[in-house]
Motif scaffolding. Structure first.
Motif, PDB file in Angstrom:
ATOM      1  N   GLN A 218     117.307  42.705 -34.387  1.00 42.59           N
ATOM      2  CA  GLN A 218     116.848  42.152 -35.657  1.00 42.59           C
ATOM      3  C   GLN A 218     115.893  43.125 -36.338  1.00 42.59           C
ATOM      4  O   GLN A 218     115.092  43.799 -35.704  1.00 42.59           O
ATOM      5  CB  GLN A 218     116.155  40.810 -35.447  1.00 42.59           C
ATOM      6  N   ARG A 219     115.965  43.154 -37.673  1.00 44.70           N
ATOM      7  CA  ARG A 219     115.128  44.078 -38.435  1.00 44.70           C
ATOM      8  C   ARG A 219     113.696  43.570 -38.520  1.00 44.70           C
ATOM      9  O   ARG A 219     113.443  42.381 -38.634  1.00 44.70           O
ATOM     10  CB  ARG A 219     115.695  44.292 -39.844  1.00 44.70           C
ATOM     11  N   VAL A 220     112.774  44.530 -38.498  1.00 40.62           N
ATOM     12  CA  VAL A 220     111.346  44.250 -38.600  1.00 40.62           C
ATOM     13  C   VAL A 220     110.774  45.166 -39.675  1.00 40.62           C
ATOM     14  O   VAL A 220     111.112  46.355 -39.736  1.00 40.62           O
ATOM     15  CB  VAL A 220     110.630  44.496 -37.248  1.00 40.62           C
ATOM     16  N   ARG A 221     109.924  44.601 -40.534  1.00 45.13           N
ATOM     17  CA  ARG A 221     109.256  45.398 -41.565  1.00 45.13           C
ATOM     18  C   ARG A 221     107.754  45.280 -41.375  1.00 45.13           C
ATOM     19  O   ARG A 221     107.244  44.175 -41.175  1.00 45.13           O
ATOM     20  CB  ARG A 221     109.642  44.913 -42.967  1.00 45.13           C
ATOM     21  N   LEU A 222     107.056  46.424 -41.436  1.00 45.72           N
ATOM     22  CA  LEU A 222     105.617  46.397 -41.185  1.00 45.72           C
ATOM     23  C   LEU A 222     104.887  47.289 -42.173  1.00 45.72           C
ATOM     24  O   LEU A 222     105.470  48.171 -42.804  1.00 45.72           O
ATOM     25  CB  LEU A 222     105.309  46.796 -39.742  1.00 45.72           C
ATOM     26  N   SER A 223     103.597  47.029 -42.278  1.00 39.65           N
ATOM     27  CA  SER A 223     102.711  47.839 -43.114  1.00 39.65           C
ATOM     28  C   SER A 223     101.415  48.069 -42.346  1.00 39.65           C
ATOM     29  O   SER A 223     101.039  47.281 -41.468  1.00 39.65           O
ATOM     30  CB  SER A 223     102.422  47.146 -44.440  1.00 39.65           C
ATOM     31  N   VAL A 224     100.732  49.171 -42.685  1.00 42.90           N
ATOM     32  CA  VAL A 224      99.467  49.511 -42.041  1.00 42.90           C
ATOM     33  C   VAL A 224      98.434  49.792 -43.126  1.00 42.90           C
ATOM     34  O   VAL A 224      98.774  50.115 -44.271  1.00 42.90           O
ATOM     35  CB  VAL A 224      99.614  50.739 -41.111  1.00 42.90           C
ATOM     36  N   ALA A 225      97.162  49.656 -42.749  1.00 43.73           N
ATOM     37  CA  ALA A 225      96.090  49.826 -43.726  1.00 43.73           C
ATOM     38  C   ALA A 225      96.008  51.260 -44.244  1.00 43.73           C
ATOM     39  O   ALA A 225      95.530  51.486 -45.358  1.00 43.73           O
ATOM     40  CB  ALA A 225      94.752  49.433 -43.087  1.00 43.73           C
ATOM     41  N   ALA A 226      96.484  52.222 -43.475  1.00 46.96           N
ATOM     42  CA  ALA A 226      96.390  53.625 -43.893  1.00 46.96           C
ATOM     43  C   ALA A 226      97.285  53.932 -45.083  1.00 46.96           C
ATOM     44  O   ALA A 226      96.998  54.853 -45.857  1.00 46.96           O
ATOM     45  CB  ALA A 226      96.740  54.541 -42.720  1.00 46.96           C
ATOM     46  N   LYS A 262     103.763  59.873 -39.790  1.00 49.07           N
ATOM     47  CA  LYS A 262     102.697  59.195 -40.526  1.00 49.07           C
ATOM     48  C   LYS A 262     101.961  58.196 -39.650  1.00 49.07           C
ATOM     49  O   LYS A 262     100.741  58.070 -39.710  1.00 49.07           O
ATOM     50  CB  LYS A 262     103.278  58.466 -41.748  1.00 49.07           C
ATOM     51  N   LEU A 263     102.726  57.460 -38.853  1.00 49.75           N
ATOM     52  CA  LEU A 263     102.141  56.409 -38.031  1.00 49.75           C
ATOM     53  C   LEU A 263     101.625  56.987 -36.727  1.00 49.75           C
ATOM     54  O   LEU A 263     102.224  57.902 -36.157  1.00 49.75           O
ATOM     55  CB  LEU A 263     103.187  55.325 -37.759  1.00 49.75           C
TER      56      LEU A 263
END
Length: 373
Positions: A218-226, A262-263
């Motif tokens: 299953q697809r997962v989408r995430l974001s980070v504060a940076a 980047k991460l």
């Protein structure tokens, strides 16, 4: 004379009472006229409920981890002879990173190799003698054991010598070095970290009720504060085979590519599991919902004709069942249809059946002005 004066005073009292009565009657008529007059329309902002494709998501928070990551340590004690890497560089599999002083071990190894050479010569001589039955079988067995012992000693010393030269266990990015030439290292002392950043894991927890909705891939989408406003996508790689008893949550691990590096491991991530059941749903702005203990409601704007035949706008308070909230929108499961207009501001001044007039939303005008600049 006295009677005449009393008549004058009585007449004056009657005039005063009559004047007061007339004033009160006039005031009462004004108040009645004010209350009977139609109430002015209340200014509100409104939007039309729309139907759009809505993909259900499971929100969670997680922590990024390297696909492979270790703190590099020394297995044997020794003094640092050479540091063979630069902090922050990319290293390859098997690349030498650190060389410990090994002069003593090399000398011991040379002695062991000499003993092995002598044991091999005596063993070969014993093979010739045993064929002529010049020595006993037990003596030949002893020579064979001496050779095996010498070879094992050489192998052991070579293994210890190899541990003096520390190699990269996998390709990745090496961190800031923590040692210098001449430092004495004891076994287990970390001298740098090595992280494979080509791919990353993100570990997170979901409540046990979500288990039937989860599957590998299953697809997962995430974001980070940076990187605010930027999203990264991956997919679920593993589901823990047990639910945590203390929290009743299931641990999930997703994997995502990281080609631009980047991460970084250890980052905090806000993520969503994208469920495959995308459907057309009715949505309204969050500001249109009034939340109370008795349920969630909206004010729906309708039209009606007054006594003079003019069209007026009137609101109806309607209880609705809401679902997910995302990006300033709320999913309406029941109680509202697409195309109906709902009030988005000014609800505190409203009651069921109140007359309203729709004005422009200042926030919306401000956003439009910024977009045109």
């Amino acid at each position: 004379m006295l009677f005449r004066r009393m008549l004058v005073m009585l007449g004056a009292v009657i005039l005063v009472v009559a004047a007061l009565g007339a004033y009160k009657f006039f005031s009462f008529m004004q108040m009645a006229e004010m209350f009977s007059a139609p109430q002015p329309a209340i200014s509100v902002t409104a939007v039309t409920a729309t139907e759009r494709q809505w993909q259900s998501r499971l929100p969670a928070i997680g922590t990024l981890k390297a696909y492979q990551g270790v703190d590099l340590t020394a297995e044997v004690l020794g003094t640092v002879h050479q540091v063979l890497f630069q902090s922050g560089e990319q290293v390859a599999l098997g690349q030498p990173l650190l060389q410990l002083d090994s002069e003593v071990e090399r000398a011991i190894l040379a002695t062991a190799e000499a003993v092995r050479a002598l044991a091999r010569v005596e063993y070969e001589r014993g093979q010739n003698l045993i064929k002529r039955q010049a020595i006993s079988k037990s003596e030949f067995d002893r020579l064979n054991a001496e050779l095996l012992k010498a070879e094992a000693s050489v192998t052991q010393l070579k293994a210890e010598l190899n541990k003096k030269r520390i190699l990269a266990p996998f390709a990745g990015t090496i961190g800031i070095r923590r040692v210098d030439v001449g430092d004495y290292l004891s076994p287990g002392t970390a001298f740098a970290t090595l992280q494979d950043l080509s791919r990353l894991y993100v570990d997170f927890f979901l409540p046990e009720q979500a288990v039937p909705q989860l599957a590998i891939g299953q697809r997962v989408r995430l974001s980070v504060a940076a990187y605010p406003g930027e999203f990264f996508e991956g997919e679920i790689a593993a589901l823990n085979p047990k639910v945590e008893e203390s929290t009743r949550n299931l641990q999930v691990r997703a994997m995502l590519p990281n080609p631009e590096r980047k991460l970084l491991p250890g980052m905090f991530a806000n993520l969503e599991v994208l469920l495959p059941d995308e459907q057309a749903q009715v949505v309204v702005p969050e500001t249109a919902i009034t939340y109370t203990l008795y349920g969630n409601s909206v004010y729906v704007i309708g039209e009606q004709q007054d006594d003079q035949g003019q069209t007026q706008l009137q609101v109806e308070r309607r209880f609705v069942e809401t679902g997910e909230r995302r990006d300033g929108l709320v999913l309406i499961l029941e109680g509202l249809k697409a195309g109906e207009r709902v009030v988005t501001s000014g609800q505190l001044k409203l009651d069921n059946g109140a007359q309203v007039k729709v004005v422009d939303d200042p926030a919306l005008q401000s956003n439009q002005a910024q977009n045109t600049q």
